[in-house]
Structure formats: C-alpha cells, structure tokens
Design an enzyme around this catalytic site. Structure first.
Site, PDB file in Angstrom:
ATOM      1  N   SER A 186      45.397  42.501  39.041  1.00  0.00           N
ATOM      2  CA  SER A 186      44.702  43.556  38.186  1.00  0.00           C
ATOM      3  C   SER A 186      44.220  44.628  39.043  1.00  0.00           C
ATOM      4  O   SER A 186      43.941  44.443  40.341  1.00  0.00           O
ATOM      5  CB  SER A 186      43.619  42.617  37.610  1.00  0.00           C
ATOM      6  OG  SER A 186      42.761  43.687  37.199  1.00  0.00           O
TER       7      SER A 186
ATOM      8  N   TYR B 227      36.190  38.017  37.881  1.00  0.00           N
ATOM      9  CA  TYR B 227      37.261  37.951  37.457  1.00  0.00           C
ATOM     10  C   TYR B 227      38.112  38.639  38.487  1.00  0.00           C
ATOM     11  O   TYR B 227      39.257  38.294  38.804  1.00  0.00           O
ATOM     12  CB  TYR B 227      37.484  38.545  35.922  1.00  0.00           C
ATOM     13  CG  TYR B 227      38.804  39.156  35.835  1.00  0.00           C
ATOM     14  CD1 TYR B 227      39.777  38.342  35.440  1.00  0.00           C
ATOM     15  CD2 TYR B 227      39.169  40.363  36.011  1.00  0.00           C
ATOM     16  CE1 TYR B 227      41.312  38.706  35.125  1.00  0.00           C
ATOM     17  CE2 TYR B 227      40.549  40.995  35.422  1.00  0.00           C
ATOM     18  CZ  TYR B 227      41.602  39.932  35.378  1.00  0.00           C
ATOM     19  OH  TYR B 227      42.873  40.562  35.209  1.00  0.00           O
TER      20      TYR B 227
ATOM     21  N   LYS C  24      41.299  37.587  41.307  1.00  0.00           N
ATOM     22  CA  LYS C  24      42.565  38.106  41.614  1.00  0.00           C
ATOM     23  C   LYS C  24      42.494  38.604  43.041  1.00  0.00           C
ATOM     24  O   LYS C  24      43.681  38.516  43.450  1.00  0.00           O
ATOM     25  CB  LYS C  24      42.709  39.434  40.585  1.00  0.00           C
ATOM     26  CG  LYS C  24      42.811  38.996  38.959  1.00  0.00           C
ATOM     27  CD  LYS C  24      43.872  38.217  38.920  1.00  0.00           C
ATOM     28  CE  LYS C  24      44.149  37.982  37.037  1.00  0.00           C
ATOM     29  NZ  LYS C  24      45.314  37.229  37.004  1.00  0.00           N
TER      30      LYS C  24
END
Length: 338
Positions: free
Chosen positions: A124, A150, A154
């Site tokens: 991402s 989040y 990643k």
C-alpha cells in the site's frame, strides 16, 4: 503448476482471478471470508466460464495451509489476504498486526517448507507515511510518519520480505504499492461489496446514491488542498488486477532477482474527495448527499503516485480514467442494492 491466491474472494482478488484466467493461469483461491462472500466466486465463474478451486481457511492456520500446499502443486503466491480499514486499524491495532503480519509470516514459513519462493505481495501507498513531495516515487522514504497500524503492518511485511530475500536470494518477490482502487468489472458481476458500513470512499458514495445510506461523511475540509478535502490517486480495480498478471509474468521471466521488485500502482493523478463526488454525480446523474465532519484518525492530505517504474519494468500503465471508474462503480452498485 498453480498459483495460490490468498484473499482471492475479496474486491481486488476477485478481479485478479478474472485477469489470471484470461492470461491462461491456473489458480487456487484461499480465503477466510471475513470481509467477503463466496458469492463472488460464483460470479467470477460466470465471467470466466471455468470451475474455480476454492479452499476456505485463514493464513494464520499453518495446519490448513500445509494441507493446501500438499494438495496442490503451488508454484507462486499472490498474497491479498489482509485487513485493510484504516480507521478500524487505529481502534484494533493488535487485531491488524496479528492478521496481517503474523499471518504473512506463517504463510511464508509454509511456502519455504514447500520450496515455493515466488510471491506477489499486495502492499500500500500508506507505507510512505506523510510524503515530503508528490508524486511519490518508489525510492521515497518509507516507515517514517505512517499514521495508522494498517499502513505500518504493510511496511513491516515489506521489511520482512526484504530480509527474507537477503537470507535466500532464490526468492522472487514483487511488492506492489497500491494507491486507491475503485471501480468494478465492466460486466457489473463483481465489485467492491464490503460487509457492514463501508470503510472506503467509493462504496460509501455509491451506497448513498442508491439510498442504502443516508449521506456520505467527508472527514475534514481543512486540509491544504484545492477544496480542503483529501487528495488521492484513484485507480480502476481492473487496471490494478492487470498489474498483478504483469508482475507475475515479470517474476517468471527472471532467472533471479538482484532485489525484490517494488513498484507503485497508480495513475499519477490526484483527485479530492469532493472532485470524486462531483464526477460520480455527473456520470450517475444522481445527487450524493454529504456532511463535512472532523478529520479521521490516520488520514493525510495528499497522496498520489509516480507510476513510471511499473511502465518501464512491467510494461503496465493505468488505462481507465476517473469517469470510467465512477461509471463502473455506479453500474455495479445499482445492480447490487442488497
């Protein structure tokens, strides 16, 4: 030889299944169905006209993963499985780290055990944190200033993959840094279909448009942008799916990589939240009610890509414009009002 597609029932995964099939690849779908529905598999079948091998399971379940690798001759993995809601990750960081990071480690351990060393990883643009300049290139700083668990999950996985390569250069690894996928397949059979209240902007807009939700919550209008709302690089999900096939082809064409392949997947253009709303209204001819509220934890002002490296190395570039993204999202949503 088969490709294991983890999280393959999800939004991006299901579209990638279509592109893999059209490119002649054989695959197995592995998904725990936490934020997806098996209905998507039936709909992919309608598009491709071929039976699909589906196995239900969690990437943290090593016993189940071993069963899958023993059952199928897995050659490569496309790894989508992961939780992805920014706001939820701020509220439930341990849940995100366990699922995304621990799950990936367990997947990699089983891959290593079965000598399967090709992986395309769904990363991402959040790994860039608050960028010092845009458009963002792949050599921009990562890991500093990431505003949510989040994004950090990643980033941690990217670092794990880099360390794994350093320990054993027989691994062929592609890290694909997504910007903001929207849109749906032109058939309107598959699209973004989140369980519960959507965490992403486009399904929220489209659900307001069909009357499922009352109004869109716009998180902040005081950013340093043209209209005060956040600016993102929106990319059509089919363009994104096609990039996974290109990445897989690239890995298969290389006898050995001198380092993991890392590429941005975006259009190179930024649109604000309100610009996206207005474009959606234009193509749908439906008014989208919205309410400006406070900023959401973990969000940043502007993020868009320089996608040149993907074009140079993979021969890939986004082809579908913002109007097509909105049109395909609308066509999908109004045919799936449940």
């Amino acid at each position: 030889m088969k490709i294991l597609v983890t999280g393959g029932v999800g939004y991006i995964g299901s579209h990638t299944l279509v592109e893999l099939s059209q490119a002649g690849y054989d695959f197995v779908v592995y998904d725990n169905l936490v934020n997806s529905s098996k209905i998507a598999i039936d709909r992919v079948y309608k598009i491709i006209g071929k039976d699909i091998s589906f196995e239900e399971g969690d990437i943290r379940d090593t016993k189940r993963l071993k069963e899958i690798f023993a059952k199928y001759d897995i050659d490569s993995v496309i790894h989508f499985a992961g939780l992805k809601a920014v706001g939820e990750s701020v509220e439930k960081p341990l849940y995100y780290y366990d699922n995304n990071v621990t799950g990936t480690i367990k997947l990699l351990e089983i891959m290593k055990e079965f000598n399967c060393k090709n992986i395309v990883f769904s990363s991402s643009a959040t790994v860039y944190g608050e960028p010092k300049k845009v458009p963002i290139t792949e050599d921009a700083q990562t890991g500093i200033g990431i505003t949510n668990p989040y994004g950090r999950s990643k980033y941690f996985i990217e670092e794990i993959l880099k360390d794994l390569y350093k320990s054993d250069d027989k691994w062929k690894i592609a890290i694909l840094r997504y910007f903001n996928p929207i849109g749906a397949h032109e058939s309107s059979l598959i699209g973004e279909d989140p369980n519960g209240i959507p965490n992403n902007l486009m399904p929220y807009i489209s659900q307001v448009a069909v009357g499922k939700l009352k109004e869109l919550q716009v998180f902040g209008d005081d950013y340093d942008t043209k209209d005060g709302t956040g600016v993102r690089d929106y990319i059509h999900v089919v363009d994104l799916a096609e990039a996974h096939v290109k990445a897989l082809e690239y890995l298969n064409s290389q006898e050995k990589l001198d380092k993991p392949l890392i590429v941005n997947l975006g259009t190179g253009k930024g649109y604000s939240v309100l610009e996206l709303v207005k474009t959606f209204e234009k193509v749908s001819k439906v008014k989208v009610s919205y309410n400006i509220t406070t900023r959401r934890a973990g969000d940043i002002a502007i993020l868009y890509a320089n996608p040149k490296k993907a074009k140079d190395l993979l021969g890939w570039e986004a082809k579908r414009d913002i109007e097509q993204m909105c049109r395909d999202s609308w066509n999908w949503q109004r045919g799936n009002k449940k």
